[in-house]
Design an enzyme around this catalytic site. Sequence first.
Site, mmCIF file in Angstrom:
data_model
loop_
_atom_site.group_PDB
_atom_site.id
_atom_site.type_symbol
_atom_site.label_atom_id
_atom_site.label_comp_id
_atom_site.label_asym_id
_atom_site.label_seq_id
_atom_site.Cartn_x
_atom_site.Cartn_y
_atom_site.Cartn_z
ATOM 1 N N TYR A 221 0.795 -1.234 0.000
ATOM 2 C CA TYR A 221 0.000 0.000 0.000
ATOM 3 C C TYR A 221 0.828 1.285 0.000
ATOM 4 O O TYR A 221 1.761 1.436 0.799
ATOM 5 C CB TYR A 221 -0.917 0.021 1.236
ATOM 6 C CG TYR A 221 -2.157 0.882 1.036
ATOM 7 C CD1 TYR A 221 -3.338 0.321 0.563
ATOM 8 C CD2 TYR A 221 -2.148 2.250 1.280
ATOM 9 C CE1 TYR A 221 -4.473 1.097 0.357
ATOM 10 C CE2 TYR A 221 -3.268 3.033 1.073
ATOM 11 C CZ TYR A 221 -4.432 2.452 0.616
ATOM 12 O OH TYR A 221 -5.549 3.222 0.407
ATOM 13 N N LYS A 230 7.536 8.484 -0.182
ATOM 14 C CA LYS A 230 7.998 8.846 1.165
ATOM 15 C C LYS A 230 9.404 8.312 1.447
ATOM 16 O O LYS A 230 10.228 8.998 2.064
ATOM 17 C CB LYS A 230 7.024 8.329 2.221
ATOM 18 C CG LYS A 230 5.587 8.761 2.005
ATOM 19 C CD LYS A 230 5.414 10.255 2.059
ATOM 20 C CE LYS A 230 3.941 10.613 1.898
ATOM 21 N NZ LYS A 230 3.673 12.036 2.050
ATOM 22 N N HIS A 250 7.710 17.793 3.137
ATOM 23 C CA HIS A 250 6.340 17.273 2.946
ATOM 24 C C HIS A 250 5.418 18.462 2.653
ATOM 25 O O HIS A 250 4.621 18.861 3.497
ATOM 26 C CB HIS A 250 5.912 16.549 4.235
ATOM 27 C CG HIS A 250 4.675 15.716 4.101
ATOM 28 N ND1 HIS A 250 3.902 15.368 5.195
ATOM 29 C CD2 HIS A 250 4.077 15.145 3.030
ATOM 30 C CE1 HIS A 250 2.879 14.625 4.792
ATOM 31 N NE2 HIS A 250 2.952 14.474 3.493
ATOM 32 N N SER A 273 -0.181 14.466 7.148
ATOM 33 C CA SER A 273 -0.929 13.598 6.243
ATOM 34 C C SER A 273 -2.433 13.782 6.419
ATOM 35 O O SER A 273 -2.936 13.837 7.547
ATOM 36 C CB SER A 273 -0.552 12.146 6.514
ATOM 37 O OG SER A 273 0.836 11.978 6.310
ATOM 38 N N CYS A 275 -4.303 16.351 5.882
ATOM 39 C CA CYS A 275 -4.686 17.618 6.514
ATOM 40 C C CYS A 275 -4.847 18.750 5.498
ATOM 41 O O CYS A 275 -4.850 19.921 5.870
ATOM 42 C CB CYS A 275 -3.678 18.000 7.591
ATOM 43 S SG CYS A 275 -3.787 16.952 9.043
ATOM 44 N N ASP A 298 2.256 17.148 -2.546
ATOM 45 C CA ASP A 298 2.695 16.365 -1.380
ATOM 46 C C ASP A 298 4.154 16.583 -0.992
ATOM 47 O O ASP A 298 4.475 16.569 0.180
ATOM 48 C CB ASP A 298 2.456 14.874 -1.642
ATOM 49 C CG ASP A 298 2.490 14.025 -0.384
ATOM 50 O OD1 ASP A 298 1.845 14.407 0.607
ATOM 51 O OD2 ASP A 298 3.170 12.978 -0.386
ATOM 52 N N ARG A 390 -7.656 5.998 -1.575
ATOM 53 C CA ARG A 390 -6.873 6.970 -2.355
ATOM 54 C C ARG A 390 -7.127 6.849 -3.855
ATOM 55 O O ARG A 390 -7.498 5.789 -4.349
ATOM 56 C CB ARG A 390 -5.375 6.734 -2.102
ATOM 57 C CG ARG A 390 -4.953 6.856 -0.636
ATOM 58 C CD ARG A 390 -4.165 8.095 -0.395
ATOM 59 N NE ARG A 390 -3.959 8.377 1.021
ATOM 60 C CZ ARG A 390 -3.315 9.462 1.447
ATOM 61 N NH1 ARG A 390 -2.808 10.333 0.593
ATOM 62 N NH2 ARG A 390 -3.175 9.692 2.739
HETATM 63 P P1 GTP Z 1 -1.615 13.314 2.321
HETATM 64 O O1 GTP Z 1 -1.790 12.877 0.918
HETATM 65 O O2 GTP Z 1 -1.945 12.222 3.303
HETATM 66 O O3 GTP Z 1 -0.268 13.876 2.616
HETATM 67 O O4 GTP Z 1 -2.778 14.391 2.661
HETATM 68 P P2 GTP Z 1 -3.124 15.891 2.221
HETATM 69 O O5 GTP Z 1 -2.477 16.835 3.178
HETATM 70 O O6 GTP Z 1 -2.890 16.109 0.781
HETATM 71 O O7 GTP Z 1 -4.696 15.951 2.540
HETATM 72 P P3 GTP Z 1 -5.949 16.268 1.599
HETATM 73 O O8 GTP Z 1 -5.835 17.566 0.881
HETATM 74 O O9 GTP Z 1 -6.203 15.073 0.771
HETATM 75 O O10 GTP Z 1 -7.124 16.456 2.671
HETATM 76 C C1 GTP Z 1 -7.542 15.448 3.518
HETATM 77 C C2 GTP Z 1 -8.931 15.733 4.031
HETATM 78 O O11 GTP Z 1 -9.036 17.042 4.606
HETATM 79 C C3 GTP Z 1 -9.997 15.659 2.930
HETATM 80 O O12 GTP Z 1 -11.052 14.849 3.397
HETATM 81 C C4 GTP Z 1 -10.445 17.086 2.766
HETATM 82 O O13 GTP Z 1 -11.792 17.163 2.392
HETATM 83 C C5 GTP Z 1 -10.184 17.735 4.132
HETATM 84 N N1 GTP Z 1 -9.883 19.180 3.997
HETATM 85 C C6 GTP Z 1 -9.002 19.735 3.125
HETATM 86 N N2 GTP Z 1 -8.991 21.093 3.212
HETATM 87 C C7 GTP Z 1 -9.892 21.418 4.171
HETATM 88 C C8 GTP Z 1 -10.338 22.670 4.728
HETATM 89 O O14 GTP Z 1 -9.903 23.755 4.335
HETATM 90 N N3 GTP Z 1 -11.264 22.612 5.705
HETATM 91 C C9 GTP Z 1 -11.773 21.424 6.162
HETATM 92 N N4 GTP Z 1 -12.675 21.455 7.126
HETATM 93 N N5 GTP Z 1 -11.378 20.207 5.660
HETATM 94 C C10 GTP Z 1 -10.454 20.210 4.682
HETATM 95 C C1 SPV Z 2 0.839 10.562 3.556
HETATM 96 O O1 SPV Z 2 0.507 9.703 4.393
HETATM 97 O O2 SPV Z 2 1.335 11.663 3.893
HETATM 98 C C2 SPV Z 2 0.628 10.305 2.118
HETATM 99 C C3 SPV Z 2 0.129 8.981 1.691
HETATM 100 O O3 SPV Z 2 0.884 11.195 1.319
HETATM 101 S S1 SPV Z 2 1.390 7.760 1.572
HETATM 102 O O4 SPV Z 2 2.011 7.897 0.258
HETATM 103 O O5 SPV Z 2 0.745 6.449 1.692
HETATM 104 O O6 SPV Z 2 2.363 7.967 2.596
HETATM 105 MN MN MN Z 3 1.720 13.030 2.297
#
Ligand code: GTP
Ligand code: SPV
Ligand code: MN
Length: 611
Positions: A221, A230, A250, A273, A275, A298, A390
């Site tokens: 995964y 990563k 990151h 992650s 967030c 990312d 994902r």
């Molecule tokens: P990784 O790929 O794990 O590193 O994550 P990421 O930081 O790219 O997170 P991503 O943008 O996919 O957001 C994760 C979750 O946060 C999603 O379910 C979004 O809907 C939620 N989210 C993103 N931006 C906001 C925001 O401004 N407000 C709120 N309330 N939720 C948010």
């Molecule tokens: C994270 O966990 O911050 C990701 C997903 O971007 S993974 O590539 O599975 O680590």
């Molecule tokens: Mn990430």
Amino acid sequence: MSVTEQDVRAAAPANAPEDVLNWVAEIAALTTPDAIEFADGSQEEWDRLTSLMVESGVFTRLNEEKRPNCFLARSLPSDVARVESRTFICSEKEEDAGPTNHWADPVEMKATLKEKFTGAMKGRTMYVVPFSMGPLGGPISQLGIEISDSPYVVCNMRIMTRMGQAAMDLIAEGKPWVPAVHSVGVPLEEGQEDTAWPCNEEKYITHFPETNEIWSFGSGYGGNALLGKKCFALRIASTMARRDGWMAEHMLILRLTRETTGQQFHVTAAFPSACGKTNLAMLQPTIPGYTVETVGDDIAWMRPGPDGRLYAINPEAGFFGVAPGTSYDTNPMAMETMKANSIFTNVALTDDGDVWWEGIDGDVPAHLIDWHGNDWTPESGEKAAHPNSRFTVPAAQCPIICSDWEAPQGVAVDAILFGGRRATNVPLVAEQYEPAHGVFIGASVASEVTAAATDVKAGSLRHDPFAMLPFCGYNMADYWGHWLEMQDKLGENFPKVYQVNWFRKDEDGNWLWPGYGENSRVLDWIVRRATGEVEAIDGVTGRYPKFEDFNLDGLDIDEAHWAKLFAIDPDAWSAEMDDTEEYFAQFGDKVPAAIREQLAKFRERIAAAKA
Ligand code: GTP
Ligand code: SPV
Ligand code: MN
């Protein structure tokens, strides 16, 4: 019969250099696969491997009209995210991994791995996947070769990296490359049927920073298995970056263009992650006057350029994004990006062969196949998609991908944001007082844990310095020291740091800030700070916007509501600094003096606020 050195040479492209052939032959002798293939990255290869996986039940082909060339994979419940407790930094000295990493002695770990990998690929095909992190041949880019026994990994790597013959051509020129070995850890005995998601209960995600090696066993995964991401682009690259005077972070990268003047601003942002990086990277501004273009979602590799400024590239070629919560409402550009040529993992399947997850647009379907492969109805009471399900999508398909996203020299960074999920305490936005305060802001990031790792309790607040806790390949306190050095080196040119928080809640648990496209208002203030159009007010955590300067047009946010977004409870911050001090203490005297000094200054500001 398992693969011989002869077979390796016969399968390899004509220009594969001797060191590659020897290494591949050595891994083949250890893991004894039945067959070997060198990935060339071609469409023919993708078609063949995806068809193979459809036949074997690993992939479900999605509705060709709705999602052309798209596939769904379902993993085992024991293999749904990164496993931090099984992630090891195998530096010679334990203190070089530091207290926040799991350390293992490199000699002992190599012995363990030798045992685990012996015969591990029996009954399977070994794929040799050359790849480039960053534009092919770019001055900031790096090469690697992943050996994997998972065709799912090969197809994901084709989206996430520049994979195939073009990368091999650069390796053949003699450029350095990082060796990365991956096995799902499930050898097949003669006649034994494979399963749809082979993986081993025992997992090892291991890194050897002194020799730039990666070995990953037992998981198929995401970050556990797509080793360019990563493992290479953050853990190994962060150690390279420290040695060679650059930064591996990151962070998302975006370009903001002011429509009136055409001025461009580039922002990078580190959030832990799940967030909000993907969301901010593809932001659709709700206020007029700005265009956003995506460079990365990312990871950022940043280097001082010839003009002394900091330049960032996105080392990846695709997005591996969190599905739940993604919709035309929250992230329309991500929705557009995944219309074709994408892989979905652990989402639900609709009756007409499309994908579904919690938070996607439209009504909840009356029937689905959930991520376990079982029938699901709204009455089931369980999530149809896994919270860490994902999509793997080509970045080039994003409608707002920046025209310079593959510029080999990168884009010049103007501001760096740090954020996280904080229901309390942390205001909407705060600007650094001085560069060392910026590093302190990064070092003191804490965030409510999400589903992106399997073995950390979701919802609990944990320290996640620079959003790099699971990704820093060396001692976290040395990493803070490296940041301070980079700031020193670049002086005035080092981007200003901002702390942001979209996730603050009121007493009743409602978001205080609407988030998503409305986050453009925060970027607007940061831009106007850069141009000197607005002033900031000194506060406890940093410098805040004035209510009258901040664009709140069309939002139902009055001064009382604004006050809640920026409320500072000195007692709560006192407690938070006690906790931060305790957290820093585990690094002993490695914590840079400038960081301790910032903690003292923070306490002085709290005291002044109390007085
Ligand atoms: P990784 O790929 O794990 O590193 O994550 P990421 O930081 O790219 O997170 P991503 O943008 O996919 O957001 C994760 C979750 O946060 C999603 O379910 C979004 O809907 C939620 N989210 C993103 N931006 C906001 C925001 O401004 N407000 C709120 N309330 N939720 C948010
Ligand atoms: C994270 O966990 O911050 C990701 C997903 O971007 S993974 O590539 O599975 O680590
Ligand atoms: Mn990430």
